[in-house]
Design an enzyme around this catalytic site. Structure first.
Site, mmCIF file in Angstrom:
data_model
loop_
_atom_site.group_PDB
_atom_site.id
_atom_site.type_symbol
_atom_site.label_atom_id
_atom_site.label_comp_id
_atom_site.label_asym_id
_atom_site.label_seq_id
_atom_site.Cartn_x
_atom_site.Cartn_y
_atom_site.Cartn_z
ATOM 1 N N LYS A 184 -43.748 28.959 -30.593
ATOM 2 C CA LYS A 184 -43.735 27.912 -31.739
ATOM 3 C C LYS A 184 -43.686 26.396 -30.845
ATOM 4 O O LYS A 184 -43.685 26.447 -29.640
ATOM 5 C CB LYS A 184 -42.338 27.766 -32.049
ATOM 6 C CG LYS A 184 -42.515 28.788 -33.344
ATOM 7 C CD LYS A 184 -41.012 28.802 -34.235
ATOM 8 C CE LYS A 184 -41.091 29.963 -35.211
ATOM 9 N NZ LYS A 184 -39.789 29.748 -35.999
ATOM 10 N N PHE A 197 -34.911 24.072 -45.951
ATOM 11 C CA PHE A 197 -35.171 23.582 -44.822
ATOM 12 C C PHE A 197 -36.710 23.671 -44.715
ATOM 13 O O PHE A 197 -37.582 23.449 -43.764
ATOM 14 C CB PHE A 197 -34.768 24.388 -43.810
ATOM 15 C CG PHE A 197 -34.957 26.121 -43.706
ATOM 16 C CD1 PHE A 197 -36.270 26.656 -43.566
ATOM 17 C CD2 PHE A 197 -33.944 26.774 -44.227
ATOM 18 C CE1 PHE A 197 -36.432 27.915 -43.747
ATOM 19 C CE2 PHE A 197 -34.036 28.105 -44.491
ATOM 20 C CZ PHE A 197 -35.559 28.751 -44.081
ATOM 21 N N ARG A 203 -39.234 42.162 -32.639
ATOM 22 C CA ARG A 203 -38.024 41.628 -33.027
ATOM 23 C C ARG A 203 -36.766 41.758 -32.368
ATOM 24 O O ARG A 203 -35.815 40.835 -32.075
ATOM 25 C CB ARG A 203 -37.690 42.132 -34.624
ATOM 26 C CG ARG A 203 -38.938 41.500 -35.679
ATOM 27 C CD ARG A 203 -38.681 42.087 -36.765
ATOM 28 N NE ARG A 203 -37.484 41.373 -37.613
ATOM 29 C CZ ARG A 203 -37.739 40.391 -38.165
ATOM 30 N NH1 ARG A 203 -38.693 39.414 -38.164
ATOM 31 N NH2 ARG A 203 -36.656 39.586 -38.740
ATOM 32 N N THR A 243 -32.609 34.826 -35.478
ATOM 33 C CA THR A 243 -33.186 33.751 -35.756
ATOM 34 C C THR A 243 -32.346 32.604 -34.856
ATOM 35 O O THR A 243 -32.927 31.632 -34.555
ATOM 36 C CB THR A 243 -33.151 33.458 -37.185
ATOM 37 O OG1 THR A 243 -34.065 34.638 -37.728
ATOM 38 C CG2 THR A 243 -33.663 32.208 -37.680
ATOM 39 N N ARG A 266 -34.876 34.343 -27.772
ATOM 40 C CA ARG A 266 -34.201 33.113 -28.345
ATOM 41 C C ARG A 266 -33.064 32.904 -27.727
ATOM 42 O O ARG A 266 -32.636 31.643 -27.665
ATOM 43 C CB ARG A 266 -34.052 33.475 -29.863
ATOM 44 C CG ARG A 266 -35.566 33.326 -30.769
ATOM 45 C CD ARG A 266 -35.023 34.080 -32.044
ATOM 46 N NE ARG A 266 -36.385 33.886 -32.885
ATOM 47 C CZ ARG A 266 -36.593 34.435 -33.967
ATOM 48 N NH1 ARG A 266 -36.124 35.326 -34.288
ATOM 49 N NH2 ARG A 266 -37.714 33.921 -34.643
ATOM 50 N N ASN A 312 -36.727 27.498 -32.624
ATOM 51 C CA ASN A 312 -36.541 28.911 -32.165
ATOM 52 C C ASN A 312 -37.412 29.585 -31.465
ATOM 53 O O ASN A 312 -37.397 30.878 -31.153
ATOM 54 C CB ASN A 312 -35.660 29.695 -33.265
ATOM 55 C CG ASN A 312 -36.600 30.158 -34.215
ATOM 56 O OD1 ASN A 312 -37.668 29.648 -34.250
ATOM 57 N ND2 ASN A 312 -36.090 31.159 -35.284
ATOM 58 N N GLU A 325 -50.254 38.072 -41.958
ATOM 59 C CA GLU A 325 -50.165 36.904 -41.150
ATOM 60 C C GLU A 325 -51.130 37.159 -40.075
ATOM 61 O O GLU A 325 -51.707 35.851 -39.503
ATOM 62 C CB GLU A 325 -48.635 36.940 -40.422
ATOM 63 C CG GLU A 325 -47.593 36.593 -41.296
ATOM 64 C CD GLU A 325 -46.132 36.775 -40.847
ATOM 65 O OE1 GLU A 325 -45.469 36.152 -41.545
ATOM 66 O OE2 GLU A 325 -46.211 37.149 -39.495
HETATM 67 P P1 CMP Z 1 -39.286 32.429 -38.266
HETATM 68 O O1 CMP Z 1 -38.896 33.694 -37.893
HETATM 69 O O2 CMP Z 1 -40.533 31.622 -38.151
HETATM 70 O O3 CMP Z 1 -39.122 32.317 -40.091
HETATM 71 C C1 CMP Z 1 -38.976 31.390 -40.898
HETATM 72 C C2 CMP Z 1 -38.116 30.183 -39.904
HETATM 73 O O4 CMP Z 1 -37.369 29.342 -40.763
HETATM 74 C C3 CMP Z 1 -37.270 30.838 -38.972
HETATM 75 O O5 CMP Z 1 -37.901 31.467 -37.908
HETATM 76 C C4 CMP Z 1 -36.427 29.649 -38.563
HETATM 77 O O6 CMP Z 1 -37.244 28.958 -37.643
HETATM 78 C C5 CMP Z 1 -36.577 28.539 -39.722
HETATM 79 N N1 CMP Z 1 -35.299 28.401 -40.381
HETATM 80 C C6 CMP Z 1 -34.447 29.130 -40.686
HETATM 81 N N2 CMP Z 1 -33.468 28.959 -41.224
HETATM 82 C C7 CMP Z 1 -33.421 27.765 -41.046
HETATM 83 C C8 CMP Z 1 -32.380 26.693 -41.185
HETATM 84 N N3 CMP Z 1 -31.189 26.876 -41.695
HETATM 85 N N4 CMP Z 1 -32.948 25.578 -40.806
HETATM 86 C C9 CMP Z 1 -34.192 25.264 -40.156
HETATM 87 N N5 CMP Z 1 -34.896 26.254 -40.024
HETATM 88 C C10 CMP Z 1 -34.503 27.207 -40.538
#
Ligand code: CMP
Length: 140
Positions: free
Chosen positions: A11, A59, A87, A93, A104, A114, A128
């Site tokens: 990212k 978000f 994962r 996350t 992470r 992240n 995807e």
């Molecule tokens: P990803 O695995 O790319 O899938 C969805 C993304 O949303 C997740 O990683 C985070 O980067 C983002 N995300 C999830 N929860 C939040 C949050 N509370 N605030 C901002 N971004 C979020």
């Protein structure tokens, strides 16, 4: 468990800090082969389509703006049980909850910034991968 393919994104927060090689090395050390890789700068609309499943989340707008803020590196990872393995290597996350030694835990800045994305199931992995790569670009 059979050989699987999964989709990964390095990212904007990670590409900006020059962590592409460090993160790719984590995948390879875990036995995942990078069978496709491209660096691109998404538009906010392209990020919005990719994350459409989150469109109703509070978000979503912030997420799409962030994903279009700097280049990303989209990759396809192949290996034994690749979806679960990726994962595991990524960690939770929220970096505050990610297990020590995961990508992470080491590199992510926040729940939003992240560092990596990884598919969560075979169906989403296939969707995807197809959003970013043609079959000819997958070189196993
Ligand atoms: P990803 O695995 O790319 O899938 C969805 C993304 O949303 C997740 O990683 C985070 O980067 C983002 N995300 C999830 N929860 C939040 C949050 N509370 N605030 C901002 N971004 C979020």
């Amino acid at each position: 468990m059979a050989i699987q393919r999964t989709f990964s994104i390095i990212k904007p927060d990670a590409t900006k800090r020059n962590l592409t090689g460090a993160i790719a090395a984590e995948f390879e050390a875990a036995g995942l082969r990078i069978i496709a890789s491209k660096r691109l700068h998404l538009t906010k609309a392209q990020a919005g389509v990719f994350y459409a499943v989150h469109a109703e989340r509070p978000f979503y707008d912030e997420l799409c703006t962030y994903m279009a803020s700097e280049p990303i590196v989209a990759q396809v990872l192949e290996g034994e049980d690749a979806i679960a393995k990726n994962r595991e290597v990524m960690g939770a996350t929220d970096p505050a909850e990610a297990a020590p030694g995961t990508i992470r835990a080491k590199y992510a800045l926040s729940k939003g910034e992240n560092s990596v994305h990884g598919s969560d199931a075979p169906e989403t992995a296939a969707e995807e991968i197809a959003y970013f790569f043609s079959g000819l670009e997958l070189v196993g």
